[in-house]
Design a protein around this motif. Structure first.
Motif, PDB file in Angstrom:
ATOM      1  N   LEU A  98      -8.939  -2.622   0.984  1.00  0.00           N
ATOM      2  CA  LEU A  98      -9.572  -1.622  -0.068  1.00  0.00           C
ATOM      3  C   LEU A  98      -9.638  -0.028   0.187  1.00  0.00           C
ATOM      4  O   LEU A  98      -9.124   0.674  -0.733  1.00  0.00           O
ATOM      5  CB  LEU A  98     -11.154  -1.964   0.123  1.00  0.00           C
ATOM      6  N   MET A  99      -9.853   0.343   1.433  1.00  0.00           N
ATOM      7  CA  MET A  99      -9.621   1.743   1.688  1.00  0.00           C
ATOM      8  C   MET A  99      -8.363   2.280   1.666  1.00  0.00           C
ATOM      9  O   MET A  99      -8.109   3.340   1.142  1.00  0.00           O
ATOM     10  CB  MET A  99     -10.164   2.098   2.870  1.00  0.00           C
ATOM     11  N   GLY A 100      -7.264   1.426   1.900  1.00  0.00           N
ATOM     12  CA  GLY A 100      -5.893   1.883   1.857  1.00  0.00           C
ATOM     13  C   GLY A 100      -5.599   2.107   0.406  1.00  0.00           C
ATOM     14  O   GLY A 100      -4.771   3.050   0.093  1.00  0.00           O
ATOM     15  N   MET A 101      -6.191   1.437  -0.523  1.00  0.00           N
ATOM     16  CA  MET A 101      -5.763   1.488  -2.035  1.00  0.00           C
ATOM     17  C   MET A 101      -6.341   2.688  -2.493  1.00  0.00           C
ATOM     18  O   MET A 101      -5.775   3.426  -3.420  1.00  0.00           O
ATOM     19  CB  MET A 101      -5.972   0.378  -2.666  1.00  0.00           C
TER      20      MET A 101
ATOM     21  N   GLN B 257       0.905  -1.163  -0.097  1.00  0.00           N
ATOM     22  CA  GLN B 257      -0.039   0.242   0.013  1.00  0.00           C
ATOM     23  C   GLN B 257       0.701   1.273   0.129  1.00  0.00           C
ATOM     24  O   GLN B 257       0.500   2.154  -0.752  1.00  0.00           O
ATOM     25  CB  GLN B 257      -1.119  -0.030   1.114  1.00  0.00           C
ATOM     26  N   PRO B 258       1.729   1.501   0.842  1.00  0.00           N
ATOM     27  CA  PRO B 258       2.632   2.682   0.780  1.00  0.00           C
ATOM     28  C   PRO B 258       3.249   2.820  -0.715  1.00  0.00           C
ATOM     29  O   PRO B 258       3.121   4.071  -1.033  1.00  0.00           O
ATOM     30  CB  PRO B 258       3.778   2.451   1.775  1.00  0.00           C
ATOM     31  N   ARG B 259       3.921   1.926  -1.267  1.00  0.00           N
ATOM     32  CA  ARG B 259       4.491   2.370  -2.303  1.00  0.00           C
ATOM     33  C   ARG B 259       3.422   2.317  -3.567  1.00  0.00           C
ATOM     34  O   ARG B 259       3.430   3.208  -4.551  1.00  0.00           O
ATOM     35  CB  ARG B 259       5.306   0.863  -2.864  1.00  0.00           C
ATOM     36  N   LEU B 260       2.466   1.765  -3.452  1.00  0.00           N
ATOM     37  CA  LEU B 260       1.359   1.764  -4.568  1.00  0.00           C
ATOM     38  C   LEU B 260       0.650   3.331  -4.528  1.00  0.00           C
ATOM     39  O   LEU B 260       0.178   3.947  -5.382  1.00  0.00           O
ATOM     40  CB  LEU B 260       0.355   0.676  -4.457  1.00  0.00           C
ATOM     41  N   ALA B 261       0.437   3.919  -3.081  1.00  0.00           N
ATOM     42  CA  ALA B 261      -0.165   5.077  -3.017  1.00  0.00           C
ATOM     43  C   ALA B 261       0.945   6.216  -3.647  1.00  0.00           C
ATOM     44  O   ALA B 261       0.451   7.184  -3.891  1.00  0.00           O
ATOM     45  CB  ALA B 261      -0.274   5.294  -1.201  1.00  0.00           C
ATOM     46  N   ARG B 262       2.202   5.885  -3.416  1.00  0.00           N
ATOM     47  CA  ARG B 262       3.054   6.927  -3.898  1.00  0.00           C
ATOM     48  C   ARG B 262       2.780   7.034  -5.353  1.00  0.00           C
ATOM     49  O   ARG B 262       2.862   7.965  -5.974  1.00  0.00           O
ATOM     50  CB  ARG B 262       4.453   6.720  -3.487  1.00  0.00           C
ATOM     51  N   ALA B 263       2.861   5.840  -5.672  1.00  0.00           N
ATOM     52  CA  ALA B 263       2.731   5.697  -7.330  1.00  0.00           C
ATOM     53  C   ALA B 263       1.416   6.507  -7.928  1.00  0.00           C
ATOM     54  O   ALA B 263       1.421   7.213  -8.992  1.00  0.00           O
ATOM     55  CB  ALA B 263       2.818   4.316  -7.863  1.00  0.00           C
TER      56      ALA B 263
END
Length: 258
Positions: free
Chosen positions: A169-172, A118-124
């Motif tokens: 789900l919410m994190g994404m 999630q942290p990496r995907l959120a940054r992307a």
């Protein structure tokens, strides 16, 4: 129930209330204990759902500060949770008990992978939005609504690990902190447990001793979980979610194939 069985159910209720507030998957503690006391699976499931309501409400109250400014988000996602929970409760009485047992470990595994990344995907995602000049939808849009709806169908059916799926789900799909998302997760779990339990009141048989013991225990656990969970930094909370999720997957696989 014997005195020792009642004590075991009460302790399981405290443990479930605590872990549900922090992460989710408390049913993986209470459900096996209820089965061990001799309750049939469906009676154990519906008694557990009703008993965990006070714990979910208690945990939500403990996280009330993190709910500030999330009223519209909570109302929107709660509508999905209500509809999905009702559908899942109906499926519990219509489908065989093994219907979800094959796919659930896959769902939980996918949810854990999303939480880890999630942290990496959120940054992307944020970088992509910056390039396009767009911003995140505060409520997650139709995709999150649909995801919460489907996760709540499963939650109304069994509830184990639904909190992990909600968080993934919410994190994404939401640009917010883990603690604030965890607060919303507790509300959604309370909605699903409540609507499922109300449905079961009219069509299923409860063990009221188990209900009362889990209700009192989970209410205590909800407050304990809120005190502990709110102090965890994001990385620690994410790590705890993953650890509990791995245990949940192992237990579900053992139950299915053991």
């Amino acid at each position: 129930m014997t005195t020792w069985e009642m004590l075991a159910v009460f302790v399981a209720g405290i443990s479930a209330g605590t872990i549900n507030t922090i992460v989710g998957s408390g049913t993986l503690i209470t459900f096996p204990v209820l089965l061990a006391t001799g309750l049939p699976p469906v009676t154990a499931t519906v008694s557990n759902a009703l008993g965990l309501i006070p714990g979910a409400i208690s945990g939500a109250i403990g996280y009330r500060a993190e709910l500030t400014g999330q009223r519209r988000r909570v109302l929107r996602l709660s509508a999905a949770a209500l509809a999905g929970g009702l559908g899942g409760a109906a499926l519990l009485l219509a489908l065989p008990s093994t219907a979800f047992e094959t796919i659930v470990p896959v769902l939980v595994t996918l949810a854990l992978v999303l939480i880890i990344l999630q942290p990496r995907l959120a940054r992307a995602v944020q970088a992509r939005r910056a390039r396009k000049g767009t911003s995140a939808r505060p409520n997650g849009g139709p995709l999150l609504f649909t995801g919460i709806l489907l996760a709540s169908v499963y939650g109304g059916y069994f509830t184990a690990a639904q909190g992990i799926i909600y968080l993934s789900l919410m994190g994404m799909l939401l640009d917010d902190t883990m603690q604030r998302l965890n607060a919303v997760k507790n509300i959604l779990a309370a909605v699903v447990n409540t609507v499922a339990a109300l449905f079961f009141l009219f069509v299923a048989e409860f063990d009221w001793t188990a209900v009362v013991l889990i209700a009192v225990g989970s209410a205590i656990g909800g407050q304990l979980g809120a005190k502990v969970g709110r102090k965890l930094p994001p990385a620690a909370l994410r790590g705890l979610v993953v650890a509990v999720g791995v245990v949940a997957i192992v237990q579900l696989l053992v139950r299915r194939y053991g």
